[in-house]
Design a protein around this motif. Structure first.
Motif, mmCIF file in Angstrom:
data_model
loop_
_atom_site.group_PDB
_atom_site.id
_atom_site.type_symbol
_atom_site.label_atom_id
_atom_site.label_comp_id
_atom_site.label_asym_id
_atom_site.label_seq_id
_atom_site.Cartn_x
_atom_site.Cartn_y
_atom_site.Cartn_z
ATOM 1 N N ASP A 2 -6.857 10.971 -3.916
ATOM 2 C CA ASP A 2 -6.119 10.768 -2.655
ATOM 3 C C ASP A 2 -5.226 9.520 -2.965
ATOM 4 O O ASP A 2 -5.787 8.262 -2.843
ATOM 5 N N GLU A 3 -4.109 9.688 -2.670
ATOM 6 C CA GLU A 3 -3.071 8.461 -3.061
ATOM 7 C C GLU A 3 -3.402 7.098 -2.198
ATOM 8 O O GLU A 3 -3.093 6.136 -2.464
ATOM 9 N N ARG A 4 -3.578 7.635 -0.893
ATOM 10 C CA ARG A 4 -3.595 6.534 0.062
ATOM 11 C C ARG A 4 -4.935 5.832 -0.074
ATOM 12 O O ARG A 4 -5.086 4.578 0.094
ATOM 13 N N PHE B 204 4.276 10.735 -6.039
ATOM 14 C CA PHE B 204 5.453 11.173 -6.759
ATOM 15 C C PHE B 204 4.957 11.870 -8.006
ATOM 16 O O PHE B 204 5.248 13.050 -8.220
ATOM 17 N N HIS B 205 4.136 11.175 -8.670
ATOM 18 C CA HIS B 205 3.519 11.760 -9.667
ATOM 19 C C HIS B 205 2.431 12.734 -9.868
ATOM 20 O O HIS B 205 2.575 13.854 -10.434
ATOM 21 N N LEU B 206 1.663 12.755 -8.574
ATOM 22 C CA LEU B 206 0.597 13.805 -8.524
ATOM 23 C C LEU B 206 1.030 15.178 -7.664
ATOM 24 O O LEU B 206 0.559 16.222 -7.978
ATOM 25 N N ARG B 207 2.219 14.873 -7.272
ATOM 26 C CA ARG B 207 2.750 16.033 -6.352
ATOM 27 C C ARG B 207 4.021 16.605 -6.910
ATOM 28 O O ARG B 207 4.779 17.476 -6.144
ATOM 29 N N ARG C 144 0.678 -1.167 -0.129
ATOM 30 C CA ARG C 144 -0.110 0.054 -0.108
ATOM 31 C C ARG C 144 0.879 1.277 0.097
ATOM 32 O O ARG C 144 0.524 2.356 -0.766
ATOM 33 N N GLU C 145 1.989 1.138 0.759
ATOM 34 C CA GLU C 145 2.822 2.479 0.786
ATOM 35 C C GLU C 145 3.556 2.616 -0.357
ATOM 36 O O GLU C 145 3.744 3.797 -0.679
ATOM 37 N N PHE C 146 4.051 1.642 -1.054
ATOM 38 C CA PHE C 146 4.700 1.772 -2.249
ATOM 39 C C PHE C 146 3.880 2.381 -3.320
ATOM 40 O O PHE C 146 4.216 3.368 -4.191
ATOM 41 N N LEU C 147 2.503 1.716 -3.624
ATOM 42 C CA LEU C 147 1.765 2.231 -4.548
ATOM 43 C C LEU C 147 1.347 3.679 -4.313
ATOM 44 O O LEU C 147 1.048 4.550 -5.135
ATOM 45 N N ALA C 148 1.126 3.898 -3.084
ATOM 46 C CA ALA C 148 0.775 5.488 -2.705
ATOM 47 C C ALA C 148 1.832 6.345 -2.986
ATOM 48 O O ALA C 148 1.674 7.487 -3.263
ATOM 49 N N GLY C 149 3.051 5.729 -2.614
ATOM 50 C CA GLY C 149 4.150 6.583 -3.110
ATOM 51 C C GLY C 149 4.451 6.745 -4.434
ATOM 52 O O GLY C 149 4.825 8.010 -4.749
ATOM 53 N N TYR C 150 4.037 5.875 -5.236
ATOM 54 C CA TYR C 150 4.175 5.944 -6.592
ATOM 55 C C TYR C 150 3.129 6.905 -7.128
ATOM 56 O O TYR C 150 3.659 7.979 -8.108
ATOM 57 N N CYS D 154 -0.294 -2.762 -11.588
ATOM 58 C CA CYS D 154 0.590 -1.431 -12.231
ATOM 59 C C CYS D 154 -0.445 -0.998 -13.372
ATOM 60 O O CYS D 154 -0.344 0.398 -13.431
ATOM 61 N N GLY D 155 -1.250 -1.619 -14.084
ATOM 62 C CA GLY D 155 -2.016 -1.183 -15.086
ATOM 63 C C GLY D 155 -3.034 -0.255 -14.525
ATOM 64 O O GLY D 155 -3.469 0.874 -15.087
ATOM 65 N N ALA D 156 -3.512 -0.561 -13.287
ATOM 66 C CA ALA D 156 -4.546 0.439 -12.825
ATOM 67 C C ALA D 156 -3.890 1.720 -12.326
ATOM 68 O O ALA D 156 -4.421 2.842 -12.374
ATOM 69 N N ILE D 157 -2.710 1.630 -11.565
ATOM 70 C CA ILE D 157 -2.075 2.900 -11.659
ATOM 71 C C ILE D 157 -1.713 3.752 -12.484
ATOM 72 O O ILE D 157 -1.951 5.114 -12.416
ATOM 73 N N LEU D 158 -1.110 3.031 -13.544
ATOM 74 C CA LEU D 158 -0.841 3.906 -14.691
ATOM 75 C C LEU D 158 -2.116 4.544 -15.544
ATOM 76 O O LEU D 158 -2.120 5.607 -15.992
#
Length: 225
Positions: free
Chosen positions: A184-186, A95-98, A86-92, A162-166
């Motif tokens: 909201d990334e979290r 990074f891009h949103l901010r 969860r923390e890794f995906l939120a961090g990814y 990863c597809g969902a994040i992208l």
């Protein structure tokens, strides 16, 4: 007597080029404008970069390396690998949103340069996606071992996540005003990991146990005996 070399010049040029490419796109950016932003002569720019193409790829490399430094996969702690994922995906996402400049560069890639530098861009994209999937797969495999995640095929699950994040980032790049309220990334990371989380692992619970009382657990509740 010659002036000493400026050890910060390359970094300033990368920062100036990031801002100029983000603001003007690849076609609209000029070396004159980048040099002006960096407060250096055009000759000083050419001392470090052969031209606009080399500078553009140096900017992409800079942001890729920075992203990887900031997104080091942390070993599972309290909450097991599920919490780490969860923390890794939120961090990814964070990074891009901010990082507006990095985000705008991705927009330039997606909308303006997809047909240019094709081989180089495709290979860069391929390596970046491989890196992303590998990190997510690593955490999924750790979660299967510590009981905090369920994934019959971690490679396939990593592809889906990863597809969902992208896909989220693509929507944000192309229509930020329409989706800002959802970004909201979290919360997004919680939603994505919920389908694989067991509620067990390092935080407690038995291996493979599925709990249904989380607001992000969308699996059907099992009938009580």
């Amino acid at each position: 007597m010659s002036r000493p070399a400026d050890p910060t010049l390359r970094e300033r040029l990368i920062a100036a080029a990031t801002a100029e490419f983000a603001a003007s796109g690849y076609s609209g950016a000029t070396l004159d404008a980048i040099a002006a932003r960096a407060d250096v002569t055009k000759g000083g720019l050419y001392f470090h970069f052969a031209g606009k193409e080399e500078l553009f790829f140096s900017v992409l490399d800079h942001w890729r390396e920075r992203r990887r430094r900031e997104l080091q996969v942390q070993g599972p702690g309290e909450g097991g690998a599920a919490a780490a994922l969860r923390e890794f995906l939120a961090g990814y996402l964070r990074f891009h949103l901010r990082e507006p400049a990095a985000t705008h560069l991705l927009r330039v890639l997606a909308t303006e340069l997809r047909g240019r530098f094709t081989a180089r861009l495709r290979e860069d994209d391929r390596q970046e996606q491989r890196w992303f999937r590998a990190r997510v797969r690593e955490l999924l495999e750790l979660g299967v071992r510590d009981g905090s995640l369920v994934a019959e095929d971690p490679a396939s699950a990593a592809f889906v996540l990863c597809g969902a994040i992208l896909g989220i980032l693509l929507q944000w790049h192309t229509a930020a005003d329409d989706v800002e309220m959802h970004c909201d990334e979290r919360v997004l990371a919680e939603h994505l990991v919920a389908g694989y989380a067991t509620g067990g692992g390092a935080a407690g619970g038995s291996r493979g146990e599925v709990v249904g009382d989380s607001e992000f657990d969308f699996r059907p509740a099992r009938d009580s005996e």
